[in-house]
Design a protein around this motif. Structure first.
Motif, PDB file in Angstrom:
ATOM      1  N   ASP A 124       0.896  -0.982   0.027  1.00 48.96           N
ATOM      2  CA  ASP A 124      -0.059  -0.137  -0.146  1.00 48.96           C
ATOM      3  C   ASP A 124       0.888   1.053  -0.070  1.00 48.96           C
ATOM      4  O   ASP A 124       1.806   1.415   0.613  1.00 48.96           O
ATOM      5  N   TRP A 127       1.109   3.114   3.493  1.00 46.07           N
ATOM      6  CA  TRP A 127       2.377   2.271   4.197  1.00 46.07           C
ATOM      7  C   TRP A 127       3.683   2.367   4.038  1.00 46.07           C
ATOM      8  O   TRP A 127       4.341   2.780   4.728  1.00 46.07           O
ATOM      9  N   ASP A 130       4.674   5.968   4.865  1.00 45.15           N
ATOM     10  CA  ASP A 130       5.329   6.055   6.403  1.00 45.15           C
ATOM     11  C   ASP A 130       6.437   5.217   6.866  1.00 45.15           C
ATOM     12  O   ASP A 130       7.183   5.811   7.795  1.00 45.15           O
ATOM     13  N   GLN A 131       6.931   4.262   6.208  1.00 44.94           N
ATOM     14  CA  GLN A 131       8.157   3.561   6.157  1.00 44.94           C
ATOM     15  C   GLN A 131       9.336   4.411   5.977  1.00 44.94           C
ATOM     16  O   GLN A 131      10.414   4.254   6.475  1.00 44.94           O
TER      17      GLN A 131
END
Length: 139
Positions: A124, A127, A130-131
């Motif tokens: 995604d 996601w 965010d990483q």
């Protein structure tokens, strides 16, 4: 090398043909607009839309290929954060293609992202953002 540009070339050629037909029909404004749209789409579908591969330190690796709509979606949704990743074109790097086949059980499913030794197939975009986003400063 040609395979990497085939979808972009086909899109640009189609745009030119449509523009020629529209111009012949007496609609030069529509022809110019459609040509601009198709040429823009050709740029998005080309390898130019992705950062150049520059393996840097321990950044996460994104294995991709030109024309992959899931790769395009990932690249577009990451925006400027895409520069925080190493982008490797599996059509240009046979070792990368072999790595993807090993991860996915024999298929060349992209995008495949490797972060800290852990593989994620078609993750995604939010996601992944965010990483790779820089940590917020502590107050």
């Amino acid at each position: 090398m040609l395979r990497r540009w085939s979808l972009a070339g086909l899109t640009a050629t189609l745009g030119v043909l449509i523009a020629v037909v529209k111009t012949g029909d007496g609609a030069p404004g529509t022809a110019a607009l459609l040509l601009a749209v198709f040429l823009g789409l050709a740029v998005v579908l080309s390898p130019m839309a992705f950062p150049r591969p520059e393996p840097v330190d321990n950044r996460p690796v994104v294995y991709w290929r030109p024309g992959c709509v899931f790769c395009l979606r990932l690249r577009a949704r990451l925006g400027p954060d895409a520069a925080r990743l190493n982008w490797v074109d599996i059509w240009q790097d046979p070792a990368a293609a072999a790595t993807v086949r090993e991860i996915t059980g024999g298929d060349e499913i992209v995008p495949t992202v490797v972060i800290g030794g852990q593989a994620h197939v078609n993750p995604d975009p939010s996601w992944l953002r965010d990483q790779v986003a820089p940590a917020a400063p502590q107050a």
